[in-house]
Design an enzyme around this catalytic site. Structure first.
Site, short mmCIF file in Angstrom:
data_model
loop_
_atom_site.label_atom_id
_atom_site.label_comp_id
_atom_site.label_asym_id
_atom_site.label_seq_id
_atom_site.Cartn_x
_atom_site.Cartn_y
_atom_site.Cartn_z
N SER A 67 3.10 2.09 1.83
CA SER A 67 2.26 1.08 2.45
C SER A 67 0.85 1.15 1.86
CB SER A 67 2.24 1.27 3.97
OG SER A 67 1.86 2.57 4.31
N CYS A 68 0.08 0.12 2.18
CA CYS A 68 -1.27 -0.03 1.66
C CYS A 68 -2.05 1.26 1.81
CB CYS A 68 -1.96 -1.16 2.43
SG CYS A 68 -3.59 -1.56 1.83
N PRO A 69 -2.74 1.69 0.80
CA PRO A 69 -3.03 1.04 -0.48
C PRO A 69 -2.13 1.51 -1.63
CG PRO A 69 -4.51 2.88 -0.26
CD PRO A 69 -3.61 2.88 0.98
#
Length: 81
Positions: free
Chosen positions: A17-19
């Site tokens: 997941s981000c980033p």
């Protein structure tokens, strides 16, 4: 999908997941030669806007295409410099 380009390398960041999709995409593209196309496979829906924004703000890369394939998001990034 328009595959008018040859994929040089595939980066699988599914489950990240981000980033991390953007971080790993940047690291992978840095190691490729000019003209190479990186295919990025992600499951984070936010990667669509994150990778697009990164590519627009980064010199030396061009986002060729983004495709939503079920719950996998495919990004095609070319190293231009």
């Amino acid at each position: 999908m328009n595959e008018a380009f040859d994929i040089t390398e595939t980066l699988d960041v599914k489950g990240a997941s981000c980033p991390m999709p953007v971080v790993k995409t940047k690291n992978a593209i840095d190691n490729l030669a000019e003209g190479s196309v990186l295919e990025v496979l992600a499951t984070d829906s936010g990667s669509m806007s994150d990778i697009e924004g990164w590519a627009e703000g980064t010199t030396g890369v061009e986002l060729l295409e983004q495709v939503e394939d079920g719950n996998v998001y495919k990004h095609y990034v070319e190293k231009t410099a």
